[in-house]
Write an enzyme that holds these catalytic residues in place. Structure first.
Site, PDB file in Angstrom:
ATOM      1  N   TYR A 222       0.842  -1.195   0.000  1.00 19.52           N
ATOM      2  CA  TYR A 222       0.000   0.000   0.000  1.00 19.52           C
ATOM      3  C   TYR A 222       0.885   1.255   0.000  1.00 19.52           C
ATOM      4  O   TYR A 222       0.664   2.186  -0.782  1.00 19.52           O
ATOM      5  CB  TYR A 222      -0.949   0.002   1.216  1.00 19.52           C
ATOM      6  CG  TYR A 222      -1.743   1.277   1.284  1.00 19.52           C
ATOM      7  CD1 TYR A 222      -2.759   1.528   0.361  1.00 19.52           C
ATOM      8  CD2 TYR A 222      -1.426   2.259   2.224  1.00 19.52           C
ATOM      9  CE1 TYR A 222      -3.459   2.726   0.380  1.00 19.52           C
ATOM     10  CE2 TYR A 222      -2.120   3.462   2.256  1.00 19.52           C
ATOM     11  CZ  TYR A 222      -3.126   3.684   1.330  1.00 19.52           C
ATOM     12  OH  TYR A 222      -3.802   4.882   1.337  1.00 19.52           O
TER      13      TYR A 222
ATOM     14  N   PHE B  59      15.296  19.516  -1.406  1.00 19.78           N
ATOM     15  CA  PHE B  59      13.931  19.047  -1.655  1.00 19.78           C
ATOM     16  C   PHE B  59      13.740  17.604  -1.156  1.00 19.78           C
ATOM     17  O   PHE B  59      12.707  17.275  -0.563  1.00 19.78           O
ATOM     18  CB  PHE B  59      13.646  19.151  -3.164  1.00 19.78           C
ATOM     19  CG  PHE B  59      12.418  18.434  -3.618  1.00 19.78           C
ATOM     20  CD1 PHE B  59      11.160  18.973  -3.390  1.00 19.78           C
ATOM     21  CD2 PHE B  59      12.512  17.217  -4.296  1.00 19.78           C
ATOM     22  CE1 PHE B  59      10.016  18.303  -3.812  1.00 19.78           C
ATOM     23  CE2 PHE B  59      11.381  16.547  -4.718  1.00 19.78           C
ATOM     24  CZ  PHE B  59      10.127  17.094  -4.479  1.00 19.78           C
TER      25      PHE B  59
ATOM     26  N   ARG C 247     -11.041   5.115   9.698  1.00 25.08           N
ATOM     27  CA  ARG C 247     -10.134   4.204   8.980  1.00 25.08           C
ATOM     28  C   ARG C 247      -8.827   4.055   9.753  1.00 25.08           C
ATOM     29  O   ARG C 247      -8.555   4.789  10.698  1.00 25.08           O
ATOM     30  CB  ARG C 247      -9.851   4.737   7.575  1.00 25.08           C
ATOM     31  CG  ARG C 247      -9.235   6.098   7.624  1.00 25.08           C
ATOM     32  CD  ARG C 247      -9.113   6.717   6.286  1.00 25.08           C
ATOM     33  NE  ARG C 247      -8.710   8.098   6.504  1.00 25.08           N
ATOM     34  CZ  ARG C 247      -8.657   9.000   5.576  1.00 25.08           C
ATOM     35  NH1 ARG C 247      -8.984   8.691   4.347  1.00 25.08           N
ATOM     36  NH2 ARG C 247      -8.276  10.213   5.859  1.00 25.08           N
TER      37      ARG C 247
ATOM     38  N   ARG D 246       1.983   8.563  13.015  1.00 22.37           N
ATOM     39  CA  ARG D 246       1.615   9.842  13.648  1.00 22.37           C
ATOM     40  C   ARG D 246       0.107  10.087  13.614  1.00 22.37           C
ATOM     41  O   ARG D 246      -0.488  10.594  14.545  1.00 22.37           O
ATOM     42  CB  ARG D 246       2.356  10.978  12.915  1.00 22.37           C
ATOM     43  CG  ARG D 246       2.146  12.359  13.487  1.00 22.37           C
ATOM     44  CD  ARG D 246       2.523  13.420  12.466  1.00 22.37           C
ATOM     45  NE  ARG D 246       1.757  13.255  11.234  1.00 22.37           N
ATOM     46  CZ  ARG D 246       2.058  13.855  10.068  1.00 22.37           C
ATOM     47  NH1 ARG D 246       3.121  14.629   9.995  1.00 22.37           N
ATOM     48  NH2 ARG D 246       1.309  13.670   8.998  1.00 22.37           N
TER      49      ARG D 246
HETATM   50  C1  IN0 Z   1       6.505  14.060  -1.910  1.00 21.20           C
HETATM   51  C2  IN0 Z   1       7.537  13.875  -0.818  1.00 21.20           C
HETATM   52  C3  IN0 Z   1       8.936  13.672  -1.340  1.00 21.20           C
HETATM   53  C4  IN0 Z   1       9.808  14.720  -1.469  1.00 21.20           C
HETATM   54  C5  IN0 Z   1      11.124  14.493  -1.902  1.00 21.20           C
HETATM   55  C6  IN0 Z   1      11.563  13.238  -2.230  1.00 21.20           C
HETATM   56  C7  IN0 Z   1      10.697  12.148  -2.119  1.00 21.20           C
HETATM   57  C8  IN0 Z   1      11.113  10.863  -2.468  1.00 21.20           C
HETATM   58  C9  IN0 Z   1      10.260   9.797  -2.346  1.00 21.20           C
HETATM   59  C10 IN0 Z   1       8.950  10.004  -1.954  1.00 21.20           C
HETATM   60  C11 IN0 Z   1       8.513  11.256  -1.608  1.00 21.20           C
HETATM   61  C12 IN0 Z   1       9.352  12.352  -1.685  1.00 21.20           C
HETATM   62  O1  IN0 Z   1       7.535  14.907   0.133  1.00 21.20           O
HETATM   63  C13 IN0 Z   1       6.297  15.450   0.539  1.00 21.20           C
HETATM   64  C14 IN0 Z   1       6.521  16.364   1.731  1.00 21.20           C
HETATM   65  C15 IN0 Z   1       5.267  17.190   2.020  1.00 21.20           C
HETATM   66  O2  IN0 Z   1       4.403  17.318   1.204  1.00 21.20           O
HETATM   67  N1  IN0 Z   1       5.183  17.714   3.226  1.00 21.20           N
HETATM   68  C16 IN0 Z   1       4.001  18.413   3.682  1.00 21.20           C
HETATM   69  C17 IN0 Z   1       3.447  17.670   4.832  1.00 21.20           C
HETATM   70  C18 IN0 Z   1       2.037  17.250   4.666  1.00 21.20           C
HETATM   71  O3  IN0 Z   1       1.585  16.559   5.576  1.00 21.20           O
HETATM   72  O4  IN0 Z   1       1.411  17.624   3.696  1.00 21.20           O
HETATM   73  C19 IN0 Z   1       4.360  19.760   4.199  1.00 21.20           C
HETATM   74  O5  IN0 Z   1       3.461  20.573   4.249  1.00 21.20           O
HETATM   75  O6  IN0 Z   1       5.519  19.956   4.555  1.00 21.20           O
HETATM   76  C20 IN0 Z   1       5.258  14.400   0.830  1.00 21.20           C
HETATM   77  O7  IN0 Z   1       4.864  14.201   1.984  1.00 21.20           O
HETATM   78  N2  IN0 Z   1       4.736  13.683  -0.230  1.00 21.20           N
HETATM   79  C21 IN0 Z   1       5.140  13.908  -1.567  1.00 21.20           C
HETATM   80  C22 IN0 Z   1       4.169  13.996  -2.572  1.00 21.20           C
HETATM   81  C23 IN0 Z   1       4.535  14.298  -3.881  1.00 21.20           C
HETATM   82  C24 IN0 Z   1       5.874  14.510  -4.167  1.00 21.20           C
HETATM   83 CL1  IN0 Z   1       6.316  14.919  -5.769  1.00 21.20          CL
HETATM   84  C25 IN0 Z   1       6.863  14.413  -3.190  1.00 21.20           C
HETATM   85  C26 IN0 Z   1       3.613  12.744   0.023  1.00 21.20           C
HETATM   86  C27 IN0 Z   1       3.978  11.245   0.216  1.00 21.20           C
HETATM   87  C28 IN0 Z   1       2.669  10.479   0.380  1.00 21.20           C
HETATM   88  C29 IN0 Z   1       4.823  11.021   1.461  1.00 21.20           C
HETATM   89  C30 IN0 Z   1       4.715  10.708  -0.986  1.00 21.20           C
END
Ligand code: IN0
Length: 444
Positions: A178, A297, A236, A226
């Site tokens: 998942y 990033f 859920r 968390r």
């Molecule tokens: C992310 C990831 C992310 C960033 C950089 C490298 C990555 C490599 C592998 C997988 C994910 C990676 O980072 C974000 C961070 C983020 O959005 N933080 C939010 C917190 C929040 O709760 O919303 C903030 O406001 O700081 C991330 O969490 N995800 C994400 C989504 C798309 C992309 Cl392109 C990169 C979501 C997730 C589900 C963890 C993949």
């Protein structure tokens, strides 16, 4: 008042907030006012989804900035559909399965999310995202589309699984799968983009995306641990039964029945142990990201995750509400995670916190000790805490070649950091002297 007290107790964090907001030089300043209205709107949507992370994306190298911004928004759109309990499965499942096809259109939008869905605007204004998406380099468009296809179908499989909706995931293998769909695939996509741009080592795309997957799993598992309480209130849970069933017959008992609190803590701790199994992969992934803005990033979410794991470990507050990292700590971590040695130091620090919080009465006490020791040893091999004696033989390790190849990049960044810190300190000293003299003047 709370904030003031927080900063009085942690003055280093107050300094970090000031340094981050006032004195940090962005690596790639971006003047949005010169951009098209559609692009401006996309960056506006980005700030609406995540204000702090939007700033990190906006500072990316111009080669990847818009591609990653669009990737992030498209994935948010997908997530907003998956997350919305008010959309019926008959609508949700086909929508997720064909979401990649919407990227072939120029004007698709969706107004079917519930009014309380936080990011519904991303779907309502999806046509703006499409207009920028079609202007990206074709190879970047392909990556976004391919991951959207795989993720949408993975999410749809889980929605069709009735048992998943009622009881969450069954085994640890299901939990990993998942998390692969919702986060590991993001890692795969980002790795493809950064390797294509020449910003990361090609080898990251040659290990069947194992390390990329770990990057996503580490973040997603941390969020899942968390968000226990919030998710249960929403009806859920994503904690795998294979783990929680060792501690309770029914998940909600952890917060509903005080006699289950200790068991709840042991369960949290086992989930943290499970998440830590990805830590070494994440560090080696980061060691191979060469472009400084791409490095930040990738590193910022990872250091936030390890700090969160240390916070939630053995913490009963997780069972009853939201546990968050202080804003000041976040600013400190953002500043410190600009070099690879900085990231390793952060990981080491929080691993020690977890180790110290661990209690002999925890069923996984030994395992957590071993896992923390393994990660610390990994850090120690990269950056020994004591200089090895001159002439002593160091065992050959491929990671040392990687570290050597990125030394100049980290040294460069370190110079920037030193200059910035000197400037911040000087200004703060001047302000402090002025403040003290004015008070002295008033009283003398
Ligand atoms: C992310 C990831 C992310 C960033 C950089 C490298 C990555 C490599 C592998 C997988 C994910 C990676 O980072 C974000 C961070 C983020 O959005 N933080 C939010 C917190 C929040 O709760 O919303 C903030 O406001 O700081 C991330 O969490 N995800 C994400 C989504 C798309 C992309 Cl392109 C990169 C979501 C997730 C589900 C963890 C993949």
């Amino acid at each position: 008042m709370g904030k003031l007290l927080e900063f009085l107790l942690h003055p280093d964090e107050l300094k970090a907030v000031i340094q981050l907001l006032k004195f940090r030089q962005p690596l790639h300043p971006h003047d949005l006012t010169k951009e098209s209205p559609e692009l401006q709107r996309c960056y506006y949507l980005l700030t609406k989804t995540s204000r702090s992370f939007a700033a990190v994306i906006e500072e990316l190298h111009p080669e990847l900035r818009d591609a990653i911004m669009i990737f992030y928004l498209v994935l948010r759109a997908l997530d907003t559909i998956e997350d919305d309990m008010s959309i019926k499965s008959e609508i949700k499942v086909p929508l997720l399965r064909t979401f990649d096809e919407k990227l072939n259109t120029k004007d698709w939008t969706f107004d079917g999310n519930g009014p309380n869905e936080k990011d519904r605007l991303v779907l309502v204004e999806f046509d703006k995202i499409l207009s920028i998406y079609h202007g990206l380099k074709p190879q970047y468009q392909d990556v976004v589309k391919d991951i959207t296809y795989k993720m949408g179908n993975g999410m749809a499989d889980y929605i069709l699984d009735e048992n998943f909706n009622l009881n969450g995931v069954e085994t640890v293998k299901d939990y990993d799968l998942y998390c692969h769909y919702v986060a590991g695939l993001v890692g795969e996509g980002l790795t493809k983009l950064t390797v294509m741009a020449g910003f990361s080592d090609d080898s990251l795309a040659q290990d069947n995306f194992e390390k990329s997957n770990s990057m996503g799993l580490f973040l997603q598992k941390t969020n899942i641990i968390r968000d226990y309480h919030e998710d249960l209130l929403d009806g859920r849970s994503f904690w795998p039964k294979e783990i929680w069933s060792k501690y309770t017959k029914e998940l909600p008992l952890f917060h509903k029945d005080a006699s289950f609190e200790q068991a709840g803590l042991s369960c949290i701790n086992e989930l943290v142990l499970n998440a830590l199994s990805h830590a070494k992969d994440c560090l080696s992934y980061l060691s191979m990201v060469k472009d400084p803005s791409t490095f930040s990033f990738c590193a910022i979410p990872q250091v936030m995750a390890i700090a969160t794991l240390a916070e939630v470990y053995n913490n009963r507050k997780v069972l009853h509400g939201v546990v968050k990292i202080r804003k000041g700590t976040t600013c400190k971590l953002i500043l410190e995670s600009r070099t690879f040695p900085g990231v390793v130091a952060i990981f080491r620090r929080y691993i020690q916190v977890i180790n110290h919080k661990s209690s002999v009465s925890d069923p996984n006490y030994l395992k957590i000790g071993i896992k923390c020791g393994e990660i610390e040893q990994f850090c120690e091999v990269m950056y020994p805490s004591v200089e090895p004696p001159k002439g002593s033989k160091i065992a050959a390790n491929p990671i040392h070649d990687v570290l050597k190849s990125r030394q100049a990049i980290d040294d460069d960044m370190q110079m920037r950091i030193i200059k910035e810190t000197i400037l911040t300190n000087s200004v703060l000293v001047v302000i402090a002297v002025l403040a003290i003299s004015s008070v002295a003047y008033l009283f003398l």
